[in-house]
Design an enzyme around this catalytic site. Structure first.
Site, PDB file in Angstrom:
ATOM      1  N   GLU A   4      -6.001 -11.119  -0.647  1.00  0.00           N
ATOM      2  CA  GLU A   4      -6.819 -10.849   0.557  1.00  0.00           C
ATOM      3  C   GLU A   4      -8.303 -10.846   0.211  1.00  0.00           C
ATOM      4  OE1 GLU A   4      -5.380  -7.390   2.676  1.00  0.00           O
ATOM      5  OE2 GLU A   4      -3.288  -7.855   2.246  1.00  0.00           O
ATOM      6  N   GLU A   6       0.788  -1.247   0.000  1.00  0.00           N
ATOM      7  CA  GLU A   6       0.000   0.000   0.000  1.00  0.00           C
ATOM      8  C   GLU A   6       0.820   1.297   0.000  1.00  0.00           C
ATOM      9  OE1 GLU A   6      -2.593  -0.456   3.370  1.00  0.00           O
ATOM     10  OE2 GLU A   6      -3.677  -2.117   2.493  1.00  0.00           O
TER      11      GLU A   6
HETATM   12  C1  XIL Z   1      -5.901  -6.224   8.711  1.00  0.00           C
HETATM   13  C2  XIL Z   1      -6.196  -7.364   9.667  1.00  0.00           C
HETATM   14  O1  XIL Z   1      -7.086  -8.262   9.058  1.00  0.00           O
HETATM   15  C3  XIL Z   1      -6.776  -6.819  10.936  1.00  0.00           C
HETATM   16  O2  XIL Z   1      -6.921  -7.850  11.918  1.00  0.00           O
HETATM   17  C4  XIL Z   1      -5.900  -5.709  11.514  1.00  0.00           C
HETATM   18  O3  XIL Z   1      -6.526  -5.128  12.631  1.00  0.00           O
HETATM   19  C5  XIL Z   1      -5.630  -4.641  10.469  1.00  0.00           C
HETATM   20  O4  XIL Z   1      -5.086  -5.247   9.313  1.00  0.00           O
HETATM   21  N1  XIL Z   1      -4.792  -4.709   3.974  1.00  0.00           N
HETATM   22  C6  XIL Z   1      -3.762  -5.501   4.414  1.00  0.00           C
HETATM   23  C7  XIL Z   1      -3.931  -6.334   5.622  1.00  0.00           C
HETATM   24  O5  XIL Z   1      -2.724  -5.585   3.737  1.00  0.00           O
HETATM   25  O6  XIL Z   1      -2.732  -6.505   6.322  1.00  0.00           O
HETATM   26  C8  XIL Z   1      -5.012  -5.792   6.524  1.00  0.00           C
HETATM   27  O7  XIL Z   1      -5.227  -6.723   7.578  1.00  0.00           O
HETATM   28  C9  XIL Z   1      -6.281  -5.534   5.744  1.00  0.00           C
HETATM   29  C10 XIL Z   1      -6.046  -4.520   4.659  1.00  0.00           C
END
Ligand code: XIL
Length: 369
Positions: free
Chosen positions: A275, A168
């Site tokens: 994700e 990101e």
């Molecule tokens: C999220 C987790 O799922 C949560 O438990 C945490 O509180 C915050 O991060 N993009 C990403 C992930 O790359 O690492 C994130 O994961 C969600 C968005």
């Protein structure tokens, strides 16, 4: 893995068309609330891509996933990502020491279960506060970045096959995420290229990814493409992009997804879907808790079927598809939607297994094709 001609699929299809042999890969899902049979996901997709899941490993007082889920559920996956356990604040201590407890736990589990591990993530603006405890200039930041990557990628060398090296770093309305401490310390985006160089030097065999959300959006995607070109990331070691795929019931369209895949495939990059989850509130953070009706269950199943039909169509470019969580119970979307975080849980239903660990219609939709 691979994939050119999914021969066994053709055979299976042919056999079932002529009413022949049953698919031996079908097994009963003892956890399911129905008696239906299904194909184990990693078997169904063997010729296509890895099927992965993000998991909890004990960080932030969570229960390690292998204590939460039965083997019947876990056997669907052949790739795992630490949901939080391998983010910098859970690895790096302010005194400069490293703690690999959660990552080691995951690698251990994966080795015993014949699964691979994706490393998530080395360089991010979030969940990295132990690295950002004091202000520093570019030289100091470069030393810290190098030290961090060398230690972490070095520790997991040979055990983690793919890293989200940078997460990101591109902005939502502008080219760069200028609020990232890494960007500030460096006074610019060169930390991104450095991170790939350090990761490549440390573990030349690992696949190196840039991971981000909203890359199905054409202007965000254009900024990612510009970054890759302007910083010459491929020469620094970049192998592919991770498309996060935090999507919803209506967005993105099939053609948005196809455009994203084609753009990066044309650049010669590998694609991992990293994700995946489907927000049943479709980004509306203001709506009150909804009921999970039979209609919604069906709508979610159809949405998943549609998305996986695109993934299969482009599977020559996609090596891995990971869900962000295993069951609805442990999804981050119970606390987050449309860019907002909630203090109190608002039940969401974004994944293939329900809160009891039973397979939902969406599971059957993904497994049957
Ligand atoms: C999220 C987790 O799922 C949560 O438990 C945490 O509180 C915050 O991060 N993009 C990403 C992930 O790359 O690492 C994130 O994961 C969600 C968005």
């Amino acid at each position: 893995m691979k994939k050119l001609i999914p021969g066994f699929l053709l055979l299976t299809l042919f056999a079932s068309c002529v009413g022949g042999v049953p698919d031996k890969k079908e097994v009963k899902n003892k956890n399911a609330n129905t008696d239906r049979e299904y194909r184990i996901l990693k078997e169904a997709y063997k010729e296509y891509f890895y099927i992965g899941a993000a998991v909890k490993l004990g960080e932030y007082d969570s229960t390690p996933f292998y204590q939460t889920y039965s083997e019947d559920v876990l056997k669907n996956f052949n790739s795992f990502t630490a949901e939080n356990g391998m983010k910098p604040e859970n690895i790096y201590r302010e005194d400069g020491s490293f703690d690999f407890t959660y990552g080691d736990r995951l690698v251990d589990y994966a080795l015993k279960h014949n699964a691979v591990v994706r490393g998530h993530t080395l360089v991010w603006h979030n969940q990295s506060k132990t690295l950002f405890s004091k202000d520093m200039d570019k030289e100091a930041a470069k030393t810290l970045l190098k030290n961090y990557i060398q230690n972490v990628a070095g520790h997991f060398k040979g055990k983690i096959y793919a890293w989200d090296v940078v997460n990101e770093a591109v902005g939502d309305g502008s080219q760069w995420r200028t609020s990232s401490p890494w960007y500030k310390y460096y006074s610019g985006p060169e930390y991104i290229r450095d991170a790939f160089i350090f990761a490549k030097e440390t573990d030349p065999d690992a696949l190196l990814f840039y991971n981000d959300y909203n890359m199905v959006n054409s202007s965000k995607r254009a900024r990612v493409v510009k970054m890759i070109k302007d910083l010459d990331l491929i020469s620094a070691g970049l192998d592919g992009v991770g498309i996060q795929a935090h999507w919803n019931l209506y967005w993105p369209s099939k053609s948005d997804i196809e455009q994203a895949i084609k753009t990066f495939a044309d650049m010669g990059l590998k694609i991992h879907i990293t994700e995946l989850d489907i927000d049943c509130y479709s980004g509306n953070s203001l709506t009150k808790e909804i009921d999970y009706t039979a209609r919604l269950e069906q709508q979610l199943a159809e949405r998943y079927a549609e998305i996986f039909s695109v993934f299969r169509k482009y599977s020559q470019y996609i090596d891995s598809v990971s869900f962000w969580g295993i069951s609805d119970k442990d999804s981050w979307l119970n606390y987050f939607s449309g860019g907002r975080t909630f203090d109190k849980e608002r039940k969401n239903y974004p994944l293939l297994f329900d809160r009891e660990g039973a397979a939902k219609e969406a599971f059957f939709a993904v497994s049957a094709f």
